[in-house]
Design a protein around this motif. Structure first.
Motif, PDB file in Angstrom:
ATOM      1  N   UNK A  39       0.816  -1.221   0.000  1.00  0.00           N
ATOM      2  CA  UNK A  39       0.000   0.000   0.000  1.00  0.00           C
ATOM      3  C   UNK A  39       0.841   1.259   0.000  1.00  0.00           C
ATOM      4  N   UNK A  40       2.119   1.134   0.154  1.00  0.00           N
ATOM      5  CA  UNK A  40       2.960   2.339   0.182  1.00  0.00           C
ATOM      6  C   UNK A  40       3.111   2.890  -1.228  1.00  0.00           C
ATOM      7  N   UNK A  41       3.001   4.206  -1.330  1.00  0.00           N
ATOM      8  CA  UNK A  41       3.181   4.868  -2.621  1.00  0.00           C
ATOM      9  C   UNK A  41       1.943   4.858  -3.486  1.00  0.00           C
ATOM     10  N   UNK A  42       0.779   4.440  -2.971  1.00  0.00           N
ATOM     11  CA  UNK A  42      -0.452   4.437  -3.762  1.00  0.00           C
ATOM     12  C   UNK A  42      -1.241   5.713  -3.494  1.00  0.00           C
ATOM     13  N   UNK A  43      -1.915   6.185  -4.520  1.00  0.00           N
ATOM     14  CA  UNK A  43      -2.730   7.395  -4.360  1.00  0.00           C
ATOM     15  C   UNK A  43      -4.066   7.016  -3.709  1.00  0.00           C
TER      16      UNK A  43
END
Length: 172
Positions: A39-43
């Protein structure tokens, strides 16, 4: 005793190994079925899409669980019904009607002791006779109005009558 303790130790080792194997199998199965989430770096929109996908998967799994549970309950009910049918088909054991057989004491002793029994026993000869008329005459039956007795003993006057009645026989 030594053999028994060795067998128990070996069984405990095998049981511990079985628990470890089951845990490893569970972890392997879950790693195959579940992909790790990044989930890191998702808008925000990508996270919302990911949540929708997960929600749909949860719904599908929940529907499957409900279907399996319904099938299991249906099978359980069917097993109960079949057990009841089997019991009904066996039928209930009916006891035959017993007939009263009158056997004298002599015949009973002859059956138990065989030909050794020669003496006849009269069990009723030693019984004491009781007259019914004597027992009925001994008990006189008094039928009276119980309300008169209650009214006479109620209040302080009744208590005084009881006190006087108890006092008079001893004073004479």
């Amino acid at each position: 005793l030594c053999l028994q303790s060795l067998m128990l130790a070996k069984a405990k080792e095998e049981w511990d190994q079985e628990i470890v194997d089951k845990q490893a199998e569970k972890e392997r199965y879950l790693s195959e079925r579940i992909t790790p989430l990044h989930t890191s770096g998702l808008s925000l929109s990508q996270l919302q899409d990911l949540c929708r996908e997960l929600h749909e998967k949860v719904e599908i799994v929940d529907e499957e669980r409900y279907d399996i549970e319904a099938k299991c309950n249906h099978n359980t009910r069917e097993i109960k019904d079949l057990k009841i049918k089997v019991l009904d088909l066996r039928g209930k054991f009916k006891r035959p009607p017993l007939r009263r057989v009158r056997v004298s004491a002599d015949a009973m002793l002859r059956a138990l002791l065989g030909s050794k029994h020669k003496v006849s026993m009269d069990l009723r000869a030693n019984l004491k006779s009781v007259k019914k008329e004597d027992t009925e005459k001994e008990r006189p039956v008094e039928v009276g109005d119980w309300r008169k007795n209650v009214e006479a003993m109620s209040g302080m006057e009744g208590r005084k009558k009881m006190f006087d009645a108890a006092k008079s026989p001893t004073g004479q």
